[in-house]
Enzyme design. Structure first.
Site, PDB file in Angstrom:
ATOM      1  N   HIS A  81       1.738   4.570  -2.822  1.00  9.21           N
ATOM      2  CA  HIS A  81       1.860   6.031  -2.727  1.00  9.21           C
ATOM      3  C   HIS A  81       3.196   6.494  -3.311  1.00  9.21           C
ATOM      4  O   HIS A  81       3.265   7.509  -4.015  1.00  9.21           O
ATOM      5  CB  HIS A  81       1.771   6.483  -1.270  1.00  9.21           C
ATOM      6  CG  HIS A  81       0.423   6.321  -0.644  1.00  9.21           C
ATOM      7  ND1 HIS A  81      -0.741   6.738  -1.257  1.00  9.21           N
ATOM      8  CD2 HIS A  81       0.055   5.810   0.562  1.00  9.21           C
ATOM      9  CE1 HIS A  81      -1.764   6.485  -0.456  1.00  9.21           C
ATOM     10  NE2 HIS A  81      -1.319   5.911   0.640  1.00  9.21           N
ATOM     11  N   HIS A  96       0.827  -1.207   0.000  1.00 10.33           N
ATOM     12  CA  HIS A  96       0.000   0.000   0.000  1.00 10.33           C
ATOM     13  C   HIS A  96       0.867   1.266   0.000  1.00 10.33           C
ATOM     14  O   HIS A  96       0.657   2.171  -0.812  1.00 10.33           O
ATOM     15  CB  HIS A  96      -0.896  -0.021   1.243  1.00 10.33           C
ATOM     16  CG  HIS A  96      -1.731   1.194   1.446  1.00 10.33           C
ATOM     17  ND1 HIS A  96      -3.068   1.248   1.132  1.00 10.33           N
ATOM     18  CD2 HIS A  96      -1.429   2.427   1.956  1.00 10.33           C
ATOM     19  CE1 HIS A  96      -3.559   2.446   1.436  1.00 10.33           C
ATOM     20  NE2 HIS A  96      -2.576   3.175   1.935  1.00 10.33           N
ATOM     21  N   GLU A  97       1.841   1.316   0.895  1.00 16.86           N
ATOM     22  CA  GLU A  97       2.662   2.526   1.003  1.00 16.86           C
ATOM     23  C   GLU A  97       3.560   2.721  -0.218  1.00 16.86           C
ATOM     24  O   GLU A  97       3.774   3.853  -0.657  1.00 16.86           O
ATOM     25  CB  GLU A  97       3.499   2.488   2.289  1.00 16.86           C
ATOM     26  CG  GLU A  97       2.689   2.410   3.579  1.00 16.86           C
ATOM     27  CD  GLU A  97       1.699   3.546   3.756  1.00 16.86           C
ATOM     28  OE1 GLU A  97       1.833   4.585   3.072  1.00 16.86           O
ATOM     29  OE2 GLU A  97       0.781   3.399   4.578  1.00 16.86           O
TER      30      GLU A  97
END
Length: 330
Positions: A243, A239-240
């Site tokens: 980003h 997920h990170e």
């Protein structure tokens, strides 16, 4: 009369001093409160535990991701720059979207306290890299992105302050001391962050203005085999890193008015009004003809538990490709 006048003047002076003292105290308190709110807004985590509910380091709350999204005006500028970048590539006869793969070098920084808590094994780190490669190659059922991750170095640092940092001065000190490589290199830090967070990251467009702060920070127990169940299969990093390659949350902007791009500027992720929790099959928070489809709870950029998330979409893969090429030269 003179003595009465002197006494009266003395009393007046005392009263003025008391008023000024009270005003100064109030002004100082207001400034501290404003600064505190600003610091909280910068990272997106829980309030300071001393202000109310205590959130222990490593404890997970609904504010799982502390990545700081750009404000609407900045986001619009980024999209405009990306559009011009697309047009420039088209004018040069270059492919708008690349095929094949690009290698991303990973520098892994393990932060522990001085007692050794928070250490992760080399095996867990290898598993985490494998999870990233599975997710970004489409091996879990989603789109095949261009990214392949290659671990090039691991270091371990014992520092009690860095071990529980959720941002601010201590994060800058940590990254200034440890970060390696350039814009195209992923620096991944693990610690026992506070604020109920699982992690946070920086966006490609942020690199040029503050390169030392670039990277991803994850809760150490979210790595494969960690204790942060049900967030311990390694998809916090997935997920990170999403980003880090330019992707927003699927619920960014809520039920956006645009039926084309939604709030995350990706056309093939259904609009979503708020983060998902758990694995709520059939959840649909944006209804009506303008918002077809259920919430994308299976998308890596939502807040579902690890076992529920398994994909990026082709639109997300294309967006990441464009932004990392533009801002990271990757």
């Amino acid at each position: 009369m003179n003595r009465k006048l002197v006494t009266l003047m003395t009393l007046c002076a005392i009263a003025v001093a008391l008023v000024l003292s009270s005003f100064t105290s109030f002004s100082s308190s207001a400034q501290e409160a404003t600064a505190s709110k600003s610091m909280k807004a910068d990272r997106g985590g829980k309030d300071n535990p001393d202000d109310g509910e205590r959130v222990k380091p490593g404890e997970i709350t609904d504010s799982q991701c502390g990545t700081r999204h750009p404000d609407p005006e900045t986001a619009a500028l980024i999209e405009d720059a990306s559009e011009r970048f697309y047009k420039s590539r088209a004018a040069q006869g270059a492919e708008l979207y690349r095929t094949g793969t690009v290698n991303v070098n990973v520098y892994f920084h393990v932060i522990t306290n001085t007692s050794g808590a928070g250490n992760v094994t080399d095996g867990q780190i290898a598993q985490q890299i494998a999870v990233l490669n599975q997710a970004y190659s489409g091996g879990t059922g989603g789109a095949n992105t261009i990214y392949r991750f290659n671990l090039v170095a691991t270091d371990r640092t014992a520092n009690n302050t860095w071990y529980t940092t959720t941002g601010g001065t201590s994060e800058r000190q940590m990254k200034t001391a440890l970060r390696r490589g350039g814009a195209a290199d992923l620096n991944l830090y693990t610690n026992n962050m506070g604020g109920g967070l699982l992690g946070w990251a920086t966006f490609p467009s942020s690199y040029a203005s503050d390169p030392k702060m670039d990277g991803v920070v994850c809760l150490y127990s979210s790595l494969p085999g960690g204790s942060a169940s049900p967030y311990n299969l390694g998809d916090t990093a997935t997920h990170e890193v999403g980003h880090w390659v330019g992707l927003y949350h699927t619920f960014q902007g809520g039920c956006a008015k645009s039926a084309t791009n939604g709030g995350d500027f990706v056309s093939d992720t259904p609009a979503e009004s708020s983060p998902a929790s758990g694995c709520p099959t059939g959840r649909n928070t944006c209804t009506g003809t303008n918002f077809p489809g259920n919430d994308p709870i299976d998308n890596f950029m939502d807040y579902s538990i690890d076992s529920c998330m398994f994909k990026f979409t082709p639109g997300q893969a294309a967006r990441a490709d464009a932004l990392t090429l533009q801002y990271r030269g990757l």
